[in-house]
Design a protein around this motif. Structure first.
Motif, mmCIF file in Angstrom:
data_model
loop_
_atom_site.group_PDB
_atom_site.id
_atom_site.type_symbol
_atom_site.label_atom_id
_atom_site.label_comp_id
_atom_site.label_asym_id
_atom_site.label_seq_id
_atom_site.Cartn_x
_atom_site.Cartn_y
_atom_site.Cartn_z
ATOM 1 N N ASN A 50 1.299 -1.142 -0.258
ATOM 2 C CA ASN A 50 0.330 0.189 0.141
ATOM 3 C C ASN A 50 0.941 0.974 0.130
ATOM 4 O O ASN A 50 0.067 2.098 -0.682
ATOM 5 C CB ASN A 50 -0.809 -0.104 0.581
ATOM 6 C CG ASN A 50 -2.326 -0.912 1.010
ATOM 7 O OD1 ASN A 50 -2.690 -0.162 0.453
ATOM 8 N ND2 ASN A 50 -1.509 -2.198 1.090
ATOM 9 N N ARG A 54 1.315 4.596 -3.265
ATOM 10 C CA ARG A 54 1.084 5.677 -3.042
ATOM 11 C C ARG A 54 2.464 6.875 -2.929
ATOM 12 O O ARG A 54 2.714 7.630 -3.357
ATOM 13 C CB ARG A 54 0.658 5.998 -1.783
ATOM 14 C CG ARG A 54 -0.924 5.949 -1.367
ATOM 15 C CD ARG A 54 -1.642 4.896 -1.110
ATOM 16 N NE ARG A 54 -2.603 5.192 -1.159
ATOM 17 C CZ ARG A 54 -3.292 3.312 -0.697
ATOM 18 N NH1 ARG A 54 -3.145 2.826 -1.233
ATOM 19 N NH2 ARG A 54 -4.543 3.425 -0.882
ATOM 20 N N ILE A 153 -0.100 10.817 2.873
ATOM 21 C CA ILE A 153 -0.743 9.930 2.341
ATOM 22 C C ILE A 153 -0.586 8.975 2.114
ATOM 23 O O ILE A 153 -0.924 7.568 2.613
ATOM 24 C CB ILE A 153 -1.291 10.336 0.516
ATOM 25 C CG1 ILE A 153 -1.980 11.429 0.986
ATOM 26 C CG2 ILE A 153 -2.023 9.104 -0.405
ATOM 27 C CD1 ILE A 153 -3.283 11.827 1.198
ATOM 28 N N THR A 156 -0.808 7.219 5.943
ATOM 29 C CA THR A 156 -1.945 6.507 6.017
ATOM 30 C C THR A 156 -2.036 5.569 5.917
ATOM 31 O O THR A 156 -2.647 4.649 6.171
ATOM 32 C CB THR A 156 -2.494 7.789 6.058
ATOM 33 O OG1 THR A 156 -2.527 8.292 4.744
ATOM 34 C CG2 THR A 156 -2.782 8.947 6.980
ATOM 35 N N SER A 157 -1.494 5.789 4.151
ATOM 36 C CA SER A 157 -1.948 4.317 3.445
ATOM 37 C C SER A 157 -1.128 2.936 4.376
ATOM 38 O O SER A 157 -2.304 1.898 3.905
ATOM 39 C CB SER A 157 -1.235 3.865 2.193
ATOM 40 O OG SER A 157 -0.296 4.228 2.401
ATOM 41 N N THR A 160 -3.177 2.158 7.405
ATOM 42 C CA THR A 160 -4.407 2.080 7.609
ATOM 43 C C THR A 160 -4.711 -0.238 6.717
ATOM 44 O O THR A 160 -5.066 -0.961 7.128
ATOM 45 C CB THR A 160 -5.979 1.842 6.063
ATOM 46 O OG1 THR A 160 -5.345 3.658 6.166
ATOM 47 C CG2 THR A 160 -6.588 1.519 5.383
ATOM 48 N N GLY A 185 -6.823 -2.335 0.620
ATOM 49 C CA GLY A 185 -6.823 -0.783 0.438
ATOM 50 C C GLY A 185 -5.697 -0.409 -1.367
ATOM 51 O O GLY A 185 -5.493 0.906 -1.284
ATOM 52 N N TYR A 190 -11.081 1.838 -3.580
ATOM 53 C CA TYR A 190 -10.911 2.981 -2.352
ATOM 54 C C TYR A 190 -9.328 3.465 -2.862
ATOM 55 O O TYR A 190 -8.930 5.032 -2.588
ATOM 56 C CB TYR A 190 -10.233 1.709 -1.172
ATOM 57 C CG TYR A 190 -9.449 2.973 0.004
ATOM 58 C CD1 TYR A 190 -10.243 3.913 0.587
ATOM 59 C CD2 TYR A 190 -8.632 2.457 0.232
ATOM 60 C CE1 TYR A 190 -9.664 3.627 1.823
ATOM 61 C CE2 TYR A 190 -7.624 3.183 1.395
ATOM 62 C CZ TYR A 190 -8.193 4.055 1.946
ATOM 63 O OH TYR A 190 -8.142 4.502 3.252
ATOM 64 N N LEU A 191 -8.155 2.821 -3.228
ATOM 65 C CA LEU A 191 -7.423 3.283 -3.636
ATOM 66 C C LEU A 191 -7.150 4.918 -4.523
ATOM 67 O O LEU A 191 -6.649 6.419 -4.445
ATOM 68 C CB LEU A 191 -6.354 2.949 -5.073
ATOM 69 C CG LEU A 191 -5.016 3.507 -5.539
ATOM 70 C CD1 LEU A 191 -4.413 3.891 -4.337
ATOM 71 C CD2 LEU A 191 -4.410 2.014 -6.505
ATOM 72 N N SER A 194 -7.770 6.610 -1.538
ATOM 73 C CA SER A 194 -7.053 7.428 -0.765
ATOM 74 C C SER A 194 -5.630 7.513 -1.445
ATOM 75 O O SER A 194 -4.038 7.229 -0.494
ATOM 76 C CB SER A 194 -6.906 6.302 0.592
ATOM 77 O OG SER A 194 -6.844 5.252 -0.518
ATOM 78 N N GLY A 195 -5.586 7.869 -2.708
ATOM 79 C CA GLY A 195 -4.662 7.578 -3.640
ATOM 80 C C GLY A 195 -3.423 9.587 -3.109
ATOM 81 O O GLY A 195 -3.716 9.930 -2.016
ATOM 82 N N GLN A 203 -8.987 8.283 4.001
ATOM 83 C CA GLN A 203 -7.440 8.744 3.732
ATOM 84 C C GLN A 203 -7.206 7.481 5.281
ATOM 85 O O GLN A 203 -6.487 6.463 5.015
ATOM 86 C CB GLN A 203 -6.418 9.938 4.001
ATOM 87 C CG GLN A 203 -6.299 10.453 4.964
ATOM 88 C CD GLN A 203 -5.065 11.182 5.008
ATOM 89 O OE1 GLN A 203 -5.712 11.952 4.208
ATOM 90 N NE2 GLN A 203 -3.935 11.283 4.935
#
Length: 695
Positions: A50, A54, A153, A156-157, A160, A185, A190-191, A194-195, A203
Motif C-alpha cells: 500500500n 502511493r 498520504i 496513512t495508507s 490503514t 487498500g 478505495y485507491l 486514498s491515493g 485516507q
C-alpha cells in the motif's frame, strides 16, 4: 429458569454447529514460532504494498511537475475537500482555532451564526486531520500546508493496511487478514479515495473502522477480566479519536452492539459486560453524540424543502453517489466479477464457520449494499471483507492440502505459498498503475490564487460554483457563498438559477442579496416579502471559469427548477427534462466559403443547415472571448445556436440551446457582454477565468 433454558438451547445449537463444521483444516493456523514470523512478514508486505503504490504515484507527480505542481513547487490535490481541511489547518496555525476559516464559509450565513453564538474556540471542534496537518506544516503558507498534506498520504495508507490486518488477526486469521489489508487498500473502490493528493478523512476512515472492529472482538473474547476491561477502555478511547477524525456516531453504536453480542456469545458474564460497557461508553462519549443518522437525509430525498419552497436535490448531480450495478461493485472491490464472486463464496463459507464473528463484521460487508440506497461512495468499506473471503478460501485449501501431503518439507511450504499467491492475485487484480489527475488544473488554481492581490481584503464575497468554495478560500482567503459542505443549500440553487437566466439585472440583484443577507434574503425576495435594507455593504464578485462550461448540464439541472411548483422547467423545442449544455463540434473548412464540415455533416453558414436539417436558429462568432459577428436564421426548426470561438488561446465550435446562449453565464463568460449597470469586468483570464464585480 427461563434464562437457563435459553442458554441450554444455545449450547445445544453450538454443539450441533461444532460437530457439523469443526474440521482441523478450517481452523486458523497455530501460533508456532515459524508461523508468527510468517504472520509478521505478511503484515509488513501488505503495508509495504500500500505504501509503495502511493510513493510511486508521487514519483509520477515529480516526473510530470507541469501537471501536478504550481510554478513555485506547490503540490496540488485530488479532491475538492482537501482545501477545507487545509484551510482549517491554516487557521489553527495562525490563530489557534478554526473559527477564522469557518466564518468565511457559506457567507454570510455562518458568519452571522458565529457572531450570535460567540463560541469559545476549541481545537476539538476542528477536524483531527486539520489539527494533524497544522502540526506537520512548518508554517501557515499554502505551499507548506499542501506539502504536509501530501506527505501524510503514504503514511496513512500503511497505517490503514496494518489496522485491517489487526482486525482480522483479532478474529484469529492473521494471514488471511494480510491479504485483506493488501487488497482492500489497493482496490479500485478505495485507491482513488486514498491515493496521492487525496487529502481527506477517507485516507484513514477505512483503517479506523477495521481497527475498531478488531478491538471490539478482542475485548469480547479476552480470557482475562483485567485484559477485557483494558481492551474495552481502549476501544472507547480509539472510537473517541475516530469520531474526532470522522464524526459518524452511528458507527460507534454499531461497534457497541457488535461488542454486546459477541460478549454474550463468548462469556455470558453480565457484571463484566456492564463494566466494559461503562468504560466503552464513557471513554467514547457515545451517549452525548446522539444516533448520528436520520430518515430525512439528503441522500434519500428527491427534493429539499426550505422556507416552504421546494428545491432540487443537488446530490443528484454528484457522480460518486450514483448507484452502480452489482457487477460493477464486484469489479471495484476485487478487480473482476469472477474474482468477486469467488471472494463472496469464501466469505459466505467463513460466515457459516464463524456466525458469531460474521455478525460483528456484518456492517463492513453491508456497506456494499448501501450502494442501492445512497450510492457508491461508501462501498470501499466492504473491499477488505471480500479480499478476506478470497484469502480464507485460498488458505483453507492450503491447510486442507497439508493434511493430504505426506512429505514434511512440502507440507511446510503450503501456507507460505498460498499467502504469496494471495498477494500476487491482489497485485494483478488491483489498479496499481492508477494516478488521479488534480481536481483543478494548475492554471485554474493559479487564477484563484491571483485574486488574493486583486480583490479587496474585507467586506467581500466570491460567488462561483460550489466545487470552488473551499479551494478559493484557501488560495485567496476571501469568503465564498457556498462550498462542498453547503451544496444542498438554497444558495446553490440561486446561483445556478441566476447563471442560466437571461436577465442580468435580476441576476445582479439576487447575487448581491446573497452576499449581504444570505439565501433567506433571496427567498423573501422571491416570495414578494418586504425586506429591510441590509446594513452590510458586501462587494460580491462573480467568478466564471472554463470548468463551468463542462459542468453546465449539472448547473442547469439544478437551476432550471420551479421552486414554487416543485418541478423542473421545460425548455422550448426539446424533450422534457432536457438539460442545457455545450456540445463541441469538430469543424473544418471545405472548398466552399459558405460551408464547413462538422463531425461529418456539412454546415451551411448562410442557411443554418447542418446535415439535411435546418437545425440552427442562429450563429455567433467571437475572438478572444469577444463577439465579432452573428446572424439569425429564419428557417430553423430547432432552438439551437452555434457559437464559434476563433481566438488564439481557444478554438471551439459550441452547439447549444438558445436559452443557454442568451444566459447570464454565456453572455458574460464567452462573449464578455456585461450590462455596465449590473456587472463590471475586473479580471480577464479568458479562457480559464473571468471575474465580474456585481454592481
Amino acid at each position: 429458569m427461563l434464562i437457563e433454558r435459553f442458554w441450554a438451547r444455545v449450547d445445544a445449537l453450538q454443539h450441533w454447529h461444532s460437530r457439523l463444521i469443526d474440521k482441523g483444516w478450517l481452523l486458523p493456523a497455530k501460533p508456532t514460532r515459524v508461523m508468527v514470523l510468517l504472520i509478521v512478514l505478511s503484515g509488513l508486505i501488505a503495508a509495504g504494498m500500500n505504501g509503495y503504490v502511493r510513493y510511486w504515484q508521487y514519483d509520477v507527480w515529480k516526473q510530470n511537475s507541469q501537471i501536478f505542481y504550481l510554478d513555485d513547487g506547490t503540490p496540488l490535490f485530488t479532491t475538492t475537500d482537501a482545501p477545507y481541511f487545509l484551510g482549517i489547518a491554516q487557521a489553527i496555525k495562525r490563530d489557534n482555532n478554526a473559527q477564522t476559516f469557518n466564518e468565511k464559509r457559506q457567507y454570510p450565513n455562518i458568519r452571522k451564526a458565529i457572531e450570535q453564538a460567540s463560541p469559545e474556540p476549541s481545537l476539538r471542534d476542528a477536524p483531527l486531520l486539520s489539527v494533524v496537518l497544522s502540526m506537520m506544516a512548518d508554517e501557515s503558507s499554502v505551499k507548506s500546508l499542501l506539502s504536509a498534506g501530501n506527505s501524510l498520504i503514504p503514511i496513512t495508507s500503511i497505517l490503514t493496511a496494518l489496522m485491517i490486518f489487526i482486525a482480522f488477526g483479532a478474529a484469529g486469521y492473521w494471514l488471511e487478514g494480510s491479504i485483506a489489508a493488501a487488497g482492500g487498500g489497493l482496490s479500485m473502490a478505495y485507491l482513488p479515495r486514498s491515493g496521492a493528493g487525496r487529502i481527506d478523512t477517507d485516507q484513514l476512515n477505512l483503517g479506523f473502522f477495521y481497527l475498531m472492529t478488531g478491538l471490539v472482538i478482542w475485548a469480547a473474547r479476552a480470557k482475562s477480566q483485567r485484559a477485557s476491561l483494558v481492551l474495552a477502555a481502549l476501544a472507547g478511547a480509539v472510537f473517541w479519536l475516530f469520531d474526532w477524525w470522522y464524526s459518524k456516531p452511528f458507527f460507534g453504536w454499531a461497534f457497541f452492539i457488535g461488542f454486546i453480542w459477541l460478549s454474550f456469545v463468548c462469556r455470558r458474564n453480565i457484571k463484566l459486560l456492564a463494566l466494559q460497557s461503562v468504560l466503552f461508553l464513557g471513554l467514547s462519549g457515545l451517549p452525548f453524540m446522539g444516533l448520528g443518522a436520520s430518515g430525512d437525509s439528503a441522500y434519500l430525498a428527491d427534493t429539499l424543502s426550505f422556507e416552504g419552497l421546494i428545491f432540487p436535490n443537488t446530490f443528484d448531480t454528484i457522480t460518486e453517489i450514483t448507484r452502480v450495478p452489482f457487477s460493477e461493485i464486484l469489479i471495484r472491490l476485487s478487480g473482476s466479477v469472477w474474482l468477486g464472486g469467488l471472494s463472496m463464496m469464501g466469505l459466505g463459507l467463513w460466515a457459516v464457520r464463524h456466525p458469531a464473528l460474521a455478525i460483528v463484521f456484518g456492517p463492513a460487508a453491508a456497506f456494499a449494499l448501501l450502494n442501492f440506497a445512497i450510492g457508491n461512495r461508501a462501498i470501499f468499506y466492504s473491499a477488505p471483507m471480500l479480499w478476506f473471503g478470497f484469502g480464507w478460501l485460498l488458505l483453507s485449501l492450503a491447510r486442507y492440502g497439508e493434511t493430504k501431503i505426506s512429505r514434511l518439507n512440502l507440507r511446510h511450504i503450503a501456507l507460505p505459498a498460498a499467502t504469496i499467491i494471495g498477494f500476487v492475485s491482489v497485485w494483478l487484480a488491483s489498479p496499481t498503475s492508477y494516478v488521479q489527475a488534480p481536481t483543478f488544473d494548475k492554471s485554474t488554481v493559479t487564477h484563484f490564487q491571483k485574486l488574493d492581490t486583486m480583490l479587496p481584503k474585507t467586506n467581500i464575497a466570491i460567488a462561483s460554483w460550489w466545487d470552488y468554495g473551499y479551494m478559493s478560500m484557501f488560495m485567496n482567503g476571501r469568503p465564498t457563498l457556498h462550498d462542498g459542505g453547503s451544496q444542498t443549500s438554497p444558495t446553490t440553487y440561486f446561483i445556478a438559477n441566476n447563471l442560466i437566466q437571461k436577465s442580468q439585472k435580476q441576476a445582479a440583484l439576487e447575487l448581491k442579496t446573497l452576499g449581504n443577507d444570505g439565501y433567506r434574503g433571496v427567498i423573501k425576495h422571491r416570495l414578494g416579502e418586504v425586506q429591510q435594507s441590509s446594513e452590510s455593504a458586501t462587494e460580491t464578485y462573480l467568478v466564471l471559469t472554463e470548468d463551468m462550461t463542462r459542468w453546465m448540464s449539472s448547473i442547469s439541472k439544478i437551476g432550471a427548477f420551479d421552486i414554487k411548483a416543485g418541478k423542473p422547467y421545460q425548455f422550448d423545442g426539446v424533450k422534457p427534462n432536457y438539460q442545457l449544455g455545450y456540445s463541441d463540434l469538430k469543424c473544418k473548412p471545405t472548398d466552399s466559403p459558405q460551408e464547413f464540415l462538422c463531425d461529418g455533416d456539412k454546415l451551411n453558414i448562410v442557411t443554418g443547415q447542418l446535415g439535411d436539417k435546418a437545425i440552427l436558429d442562429g450563429m455567433a462568432v467571437s475572438k478572444e472571448g469577444r463577439q465579432t459577428g452573428g446572424q439569425k436564421f429564419n428557417n430553423a426548426n430547432t432552438p439551437f445556436v452555434l457559437h464559434s470561438e476563433i481566438g488564439a488561446s481557444i478554438n471551439r465550435n459550441l452547439l447549444m440551446h438558445r436559452d443557454l446562449y442568451f444566459s447570464v453565464f454565456h453572455q458574460l463568460y464567452y462573449l464578455n457582454r456585461p450590462d455596465p449597470k449590473y456587472f463590471e469586468l475586473v479580471y480577464d483570464g479568458f479562457p480559464k477565468m473571468r471575474v465580474f464585480k456585481v454592481l
